[in-house]
Design a protein around this motif. Structure first.
Motif, PDB file in Angstrom:
ATOM      1  N   TYR A 102      13.298  -2.209  39.427  1.00 55.94           N
ATOM      2  CA  TYR A 102      14.560  -2.695  40.004  1.00 55.94           C
ATOM      3  C   TYR A 102      15.490  -1.529  40.322  1.00 55.94           C
ATOM      4  O   TYR A 102      16.085  -1.470  41.409  1.00 55.94           O
ATOM      5  N   ALA A 123      16.771  -0.524  44.019  1.00 58.41           N
ATOM      6  CA  ALA A 123      18.204  -0.599  44.283  1.00 58.41           C
ATOM      7  C   ALA A 123      18.761   0.743  44.749  1.00 58.41           C
ATOM      8  O   ALA A 123      19.570   0.808  45.673  1.00 58.41           O
ATOM      9  N   ARG A 172      23.856  -0.172  49.829  1.00 59.42           N
ATOM     10  CA  ARG A 172      24.221  -0.933  48.642  1.00 59.42           C
ATOM     11  C   ARG A 172      25.720  -0.822  48.344  1.00 59.42           C
ATOM     12  O   ARG A 172      26.373   0.172  48.677  1.00 59.42           O
TER      13      ARG A 172
END
Length: 151
Positions: free
Chosen positions: A75, A79, A85
């Motif tokens: 993850y 990410a 983001r």
């Protein structure tokens, strides 16, 4: 006899005070562990720092799913690779911290504010609990349980 009783009382009070100070110090260390782990891991996605915060057998119980370290690392890598983001700011309200020897548990409210281009795009609130163990390297989380709070 009188001075002996005073001396013993002073020793007892020093021991109690030391124990209280140690508990407060550990309580702060555990609360800092929560704050710093979210800042380093879930805001910055510094997967290489997982061992600074988690034990090797750490699990995260997240909204009905069980995440192990492999899933968490994956993850973080995914990410961090997202160039678009949002940034995450973490805030905590600690409810209770209990320490018994080298084991501890903590309950807290977790608030995350996500911003993109200076504007808030999302705010999320969780009710969480965690357990920690004191290792040779300091306190480490071995379990975190997270439930999203719908507001």
């Amino acid at each position: 006899m009188y001075f002996r009783n005073i001396f013993l009382t002073l020793i007892f009070l020093n021991i109690v005070q030391f124990g209280y100070a140690q508990t407060k110090s550990d309580e702060k260390a555990i609360q800092d562990l929560i704050q710093n782990s979210f800042d380093e891991l879930f805001s910055e996605f510094n997967a290489e720092k997982v061992s600074d915060f988690y034990t090797e057998d750490f699990i995260l119980l997240e909204q009905g799913e069980v995440w192990d370290l492999e899933m968490i690392q994956s993850y973080f890598v995914n990410a961090k690779s997202d160039p678009d983001r949002a940034t995450r700011l973490n805030r905590f309200e600690f409810i209770k911290t209990t320490i018994e020897g080298n084991r501890a548990w903590i309950a807290y409210q977790n608030y995350a504010t996500f911003k993109k281009d200076g504007a808030v795009v999302m705010e999320i609130h969780w009710l969480e609990s965690a357990t920690a163990t004191k290792t040779n390297d300091g306190w480490r989380l071995d379990m975190l349980h997270s439930t999203r709070v719908n507001e």
